[in-house]
Design an enzyme around this catalytic site. Structure first.
Site, PDB file in Angstrom:
ATOM      1  N   HIS A  53       0.851  -1.193   0.000  1.00  0.00           N
ATOM      2  CA  HIS A  53       0.000   0.000   0.000  1.00  0.00           C
ATOM      3  C   HIS A  53       0.885   1.241   0.000  1.00  0.00           C
ATOM      4  CE1 HIS A  53      -3.602   2.344   0.600  1.00  0.00           C
ATOM      5  NE2 HIS A  53      -2.974   3.009   1.546  1.00  0.00           N
ATOM      6  N   GLU A 109       8.596   1.177  -3.150  1.00  0.00           N
ATOM      7  CA  GLU A 109       7.738  -0.014  -3.242  1.00  0.00           C
ATOM      8  C   GLU A 109       8.495  -1.140  -3.943  1.00  0.00           C
ATOM      9  OE1 GLU A 109       3.629   0.402  -4.486  1.00  0.00           O
ATOM     10  OE2 GLU A 109       3.704   2.563  -4.150  1.00  0.00           O
TER      11      GLU A 109
HETATM   12  C1  GAR Z   1       0.945   0.736  -6.220  1.00  0.00           C
HETATM   13  O1  GAR Z   1       1.338   2.042  -5.849  1.00  0.00           O
HETATM   14  C2  GAR Z   1       0.365   0.007  -5.023  1.00  0.00           C
HETATM   15  O2  GAR Z   1       1.014   0.325  -3.816  1.00  0.00           O
HETATM   16  C3  GAR Z   1      -1.057   0.495  -5.017  1.00  0.00           C
HETATM   17  O3  GAR Z   1      -1.432   0.499  -6.376  1.00  0.00           O
HETATM   18  C4  GAR Z   1      -0.260   0.787  -7.163  1.00  0.00           C
HETATM   19  C5  GAR Z   1      -0.167  -0.280  -8.230  1.00  0.00           C
HETATM   20  O4  GAR Z   1       0.894   0.004  -9.116  1.00  0.00           O
HETATM   21  N1  GAR Z   1      -1.917  -0.358  -4.222  1.00  0.00           N
HETATM   22  C6  GAR Z   1      -2.914   0.097  -3.473  1.00  0.00           C
HETATM   23  O5  GAR Z   1      -3.257   1.248  -3.436  1.00  0.00           O
HETATM   24  C7  GAR Z   1      -3.624  -0.972  -2.651  1.00  0.00           C
HETATM   25  N2  GAR Z   1      -4.472  -0.386  -1.677  1.00  0.00           N
HETATM   26  P1  GAR Z   1       1.520  -1.140 -10.008  1.00  0.00           P
HETATM   27  O6  GAR Z   1       0.330  -1.804 -10.740  1.00  0.00           O
HETATM   28  O7  GAR Z   1       2.423  -0.419 -10.962  1.00  0.00           O
HETATM   29  O8  GAR Z   1       2.229  -2.111  -9.116  1.00  0.00           O
END
Ligand code: GAR
Length: 215
Positions: free
Chosen positions: A109, A174
């Site tokens: 998250h 991340e």
């Molecule tokens: C990421 O920033 C992740 O942390 C967030 O969605 C994005 C997905 O990016 N997740 C949430 O908000 C979950 N509550 P990605 O598809 O490029 O990994």
């Protein structure tokens, strides 16, 4: 080697970071499948190009949350995963689904939980004027964006930041912490102690030390 299944909804950059770590020999897991709830998720093509089985199960084709989650769980369980990795999977999960994967369901998250669960975390962090923001990998409980924290990374919030620059700075972190968390799971080093996660370090004599520090 442990089997993992990755769930995505869109871009899939965290999934890519996991694939890259695996390819670099830094993540000893078998990525058995990538599953999206959106047929158009860009990450599905990335996964297929990497030679990983990629499926979609369109949530819009189901009457409700329970029936979608049941179909999703059936598909996931076909790959017999040790761990299910939510990587930008933008669905609220039913209690039954979460219970079924208790202790083997991880989420990332884009905030320092418990601050800013839900959507638009970077915008809200800027609105609140916080000086430190970041991201969290945690085990999933039935409460949205909540559960025992495995690892967090913090970044400064700069005066010059807008939503995009802050999101970019957090996303780079991340991509560091998710492979690390999955690696600890793959190495059997994570122990749940109530609401807390302990990191176990193997000692030379085979005993296990439950270390409070994360190195
Ligand atoms: C990421 O920033 C992740 O942390 C967030 O969605 C994005 C997905 O990016 N997740 C949430 O908000 C979950 N509550 P990605 O598809 O490029 O990994």
């Amino acid at each position: 080697m442990k089997n993992i299944v990755i769930l995505i909804s869109g871009r899939g950059s965290n999934m890519e970071a996991l694939i890259a770590a695996r390819d670099a020999g830094q993540l000893p897991v078998n990525i058995a499948a990538v599953i999206s709830n959106r047929p158009a998720a860009a990450g599905l093509e990335t996964a297929a190009k990497a030679g990983i089985t990629a499926h979609f199960i369109d949530h819009k084709a189901f009457a409700g949350r329970e029936s979608f989650d049941a179909a999703l769980a059936e598909c996931i369980d076909g790959f017999a995963p040790d761990l299910v990795v939510l990587a930008g999977f933008m669905r609220i999960l039913s209690d039954g689904f979460v219970r079924h994967y208790a202790g083997r369901l991880m989420n990332i998250h884009p905030s320092l939980l418990p601050s800013f669960p839900g959507l638009h975390t970077h915008r809200r962090a800027l609105e609140e004027g916080v000086r430190i923001h970041g991201c969290t990998v945690h085990f999933v409980t039935p409460t949205l964006d909540h559960g025992p924290v495995i690892i967090q990374a913090a970044v400064p919030v700069l005066d010059s930041d807008d939503e995009a620059t802050l999101a970019g700075r957090v996303l780079r972190q991340e991509h560091r912490i998710y492979p690390q968390a999955v690696r600890w799971f793959a190495e059997d080093r994570l122990r749940l102690d109530g609401g807390r996660v302990r990191l176990a370090a193997e000692l030379a004599d085979g005993a296990v030390l439950i270390a409070p520090e994360v190195r």
